[in-house]
Design an enzyme around this catalytic site. Structure first.
Site, PDB file in Angstrom:
ATOM      1  CD1 TRP A  27      -0.073   0.080   3.263  1.00  0.00           C
ATOM      2  CD2 TRP A  27      -0.012  -1.513   3.102  1.00  0.00           C
ATOM      3  NE1 TRP A  27       0.987  -0.457   4.116  1.00  0.00           N
ATOM      4  CE2 TRP A  27       0.766  -1.764   4.262  1.00  0.00           C
ATOM      5  CE3 TRP A  27      -0.491  -2.553   2.935  1.00  0.00           C
ATOM      6  CZ2 TRP A  27       1.166  -2.896   5.252  1.00  0.00           C
ATOM      7  CZ3 TRP A  27      -0.472  -4.032   3.583  1.00  0.00           C
ATOM      8  CH2 TRP A  27       0.003  -3.511   5.070  1.00  0.00           C
ATOM      9  NE  ARG A  28       5.435   1.546   3.699  1.00  0.00           N
ATOM     10  CZ  ARG A  28       5.637   1.670   5.035  1.00  0.00           C
ATOM     11  NH1 ARG A  28       7.044   1.624   5.220  1.00  0.00           N
ATOM     12  NH2 ARG A  28       5.775   1.926   6.546  1.00  0.00           N
ATOM     13  CD  GLU A  40      -2.860   3.233   7.923  1.00  0.00           C
ATOM     14  OE1 GLU A  40      -3.025   2.929   9.370  1.00  0.00           O
ATOM     15  OE2 GLU A  40      -1.523   3.364   7.046  1.00  0.00           O
ATOM     16  CB  THR A  46      -4.605  -7.542  11.133  1.00  0.00           C
ATOM     17  OG1 THR A  46      -5.349  -7.529  11.128  1.00  0.00           O
ATOM     18  CG2 THR A  46      -3.551  -8.968  10.535  1.00  0.00           C
ATOM     19  CG  LEU A  83      -8.114  -9.809   8.291  1.00  0.00           C
ATOM     20  CD1 LEU A  83      -8.446  -8.818   6.973  1.00  0.00           C
ATOM     21  CD2 LEU A  83      -7.153  -9.481   8.469  1.00  0.00           C
ATOM     22  N   GLY A  84     -10.782 -11.342  11.560  1.00  0.00           N
ATOM     23  CA  GLY A  84     -11.194 -11.246  13.173  1.00  0.00           C
ATOM     24  C   GLY A  84     -11.978  -9.490  13.339  1.00  0.00           C
ATOM     25  CE1 TYR A 123      -3.011   5.166  12.741  1.00  0.00           C
ATOM     26  CE2 TYR A 123      -4.613   4.027  11.680  1.00  0.00           C
ATOM     27  CZ  TYR A 123      -2.922   4.476  12.158  1.00  0.00           C
ATOM     28  OH  TYR A 123      -2.134   3.917  11.243  1.00  0.00           O
ATOM     29  CG  ASP A 141      -0.303   3.288  15.334  1.00  0.00           C
ATOM     30  OD1 ASP A 141       0.656   4.117  15.482  1.00  0.00           O
ATOM     31  OD2 ASP A 141       0.050   2.691  14.417  1.00  0.00           O
ATOM     32  CB  CYS A 196      10.423   3.439  18.654  1.00  0.00           C
ATOM     33  SG  CYS A 196      10.870   4.283  20.508  1.00  0.00           S
ATOM     34  CB  CYS A 204      18.592   2.823  21.709  1.00  0.00           C
ATOM     35  SG  CYS A 204      17.513   2.710  22.708  1.00  0.00           S
ATOM     36  CB  CYS A 213      15.623   9.338  22.507  1.00  0.00           C
ATOM     37  SG  CYS A 213      14.033   8.787  23.559  1.00  0.00           S
TER      38      CYS A 213
HETATM   39  N1  ADE Z   1       0.776   0.751  10.669  1.00  0.00           N
HETATM   40  C1  ADE Z   1      -0.795   1.062  10.343  1.00  0.00           C
HETATM   41  N2  ADE Z   1      -0.129   1.589   9.448  1.00  0.00           N
HETATM   42  C2  ADE Z   1       0.524   1.017   8.737  1.00  0.00           C
HETATM   43  C3  ADE Z   1       1.443   1.852   7.260  1.00  0.00           C
HETATM   44  N3  ADE Z   1       0.277   2.090   6.317  1.00  0.00           N
HETATM   45  N4  ADE Z   1       2.834   1.830   6.735  1.00  0.00           N
HETATM   46  C4  ADE Z   1       3.066   0.058   7.816  1.00  0.00           C
HETATM   47  N5  ADE Z   1       2.917   0.239   9.591  1.00  0.00           N
HETATM   48  C5  ADE Z   1       1.834   0.756   9.400  1.00  0.00           C
END
Ligand code: ADE
Length: 350
Positions: A27-28, A40, A46, A83-84, A123, A141, A196, A204, A213
């Protein structure tokens, strides 16, 4: 250094880090707003690796808002099976229908308009607005909360709504626009998911923000964020009836409201019944079983309840009409059976 200054200084470091370390996820890379929204919602409860095959299948079958608005509930639940938290799928469809009616099928770009749609809270609205539309909107989140609470060494309870609101407001005042807005939302999540990490898992040594930090400076990184104890789950004993007649098994549909609404299930009742009690119950249901034998135990954790299940394999001389009878292959291909019953689905084939 104030908290605002600290986070302000961290943002360019995080953006530079994320440009280099960004994982290629489906999704990127210039996703459509619809793709951002679906991903999202899936990712809310999940893990990424678990969500990917679902996401790909979902997008192939339902590539846009219109297709989602029109799909049958049965097929939608089948796409979501395993997926629930199935209300996520139902709300997706409700919102898709509203988007078709109110916006001609295109998601609105403002977080405020997005927030009015079913299943879209602060969110998700922030995530869609920033990731898909480059709006200066944070999406906070659990990962983002952890990053910010560590960076600032705040001991606020991460589970308190006020903490999230504080982090959101702090970030909102510092948010960039355009591609950097998307990169910041994604980068904060990415840092929380890969570096993190919670408690002792924190890395770290790999963190681009380590020098800024405050938790790390104080040696408190593993102890933050502070979390109040969530309420323990209520434990429910259940007896699951695996009723077999020839090569068919009995299932039924759950009620339209409540836990696992509208999903298919093997008949089950509350309590840990004995074989004798199961036989008596079946007689009440109008079936005299040929045999009743114990068939394993399983547990399933929901958010607020734990099911402790014991199963019985029950051979029936005829089909009880109030139940639906299907072969194992039909159940696997056409019925949305929640993960809570997975262990028995697996046994049917054996
Ligand atoms: N967690 C929730 N949304 C995300 C995203 N777009 N990329 C990576 N992790 C996620």
């Amino acid at each position: 250094m104030t908290e605002t200054e600290r986070i302000g200084a961290a943002i360019p470091l995080l953006l530079a880090w994320h440009r280099v370390n960004r994982r290629p996820l489906p999704w990127r890379g210039r996703p459509t707003p619809y793709a951002v929204w679906v991903s999202e919602i899936m990712l809310q409860q999940t893990r990424i690796e678990a969500a990917i095959p679902y996401y790909l299948r979902f997008m192939e079958r339902l590539p846009d808002v219109q297709a989602l608005a029109e799909v049958s509930e049965e097929e939608l639940l089948k796409l979501w099976e395993g997926l629930g938290y199935y209300s996520r799928a139902r709300n997706l469809q409700k919102a898709a229908r509203a988007i078709v009616e109110q916006y001609g099928g295109a998601l609105p770009a403002s977080a405020q308009a997005l927030r009015k749609l079913p299943g879209i809270g602060d969110y998700t609205a922030g995530a869609i607005a920033s990731l898909a539309f480059g709006q200066p909107e944070p999406a906070v989140d659990g990962n983002v909360l952890r990053v910010i609470l560590r960076l600032t060494a705040r001991r606020d309870d991460a589970l308190e709504p006020g903490t999230r609101a504080w982090v959101t407001e702090l970030l909102r005042g510092l948010y960039p626009t355009g591609e950097d807005a998307a990169l910041l939302t994604e980068g904060l999540m990415e840092l929380g998911e890969t570096v993190c990490l919670p408690r002792e898992g924190v890395r770290c040594e790999a963190c681009p923000l380590a020098a800024l930090c405050l938790a790390r400076e104080q040696g408190e990184q593993a102890a933050l964020p502070v979390r109040s104890q969530p309420k323990p789950r209520r434990v429910e004993e259940r007896t699951v009836l695996l009723l077999r007649r020839g090569d068919r098994w009995a299932v039924r549909r759950r009620a339209e409201k409540g836990l696992l609404a509208g999903m298919w299930e093997f008949p089950n009742v509350e309590g840990a019944l004995s074989a004798e009690e199961v036989t008596a119950l079946l007689t009440e249901w109008g079936g005299e079983p040929l045999s009743v034998e114990p068939w394993g135990e399983a547990r399933h954790l929901f958010t607020h309840v734990e099911w402790r299940m014991r199963g019985f394999l029950i051979l029936c001389p005829r089909e009880i009409p109030a139940l639906t009878w299907r072969t194992a292959a039909e159940l696997a291909s056409d019925h949305a059976i929640p993960s809570a019953f997975r262990m028995w689905m697996e046994k049917l084939d054996a």
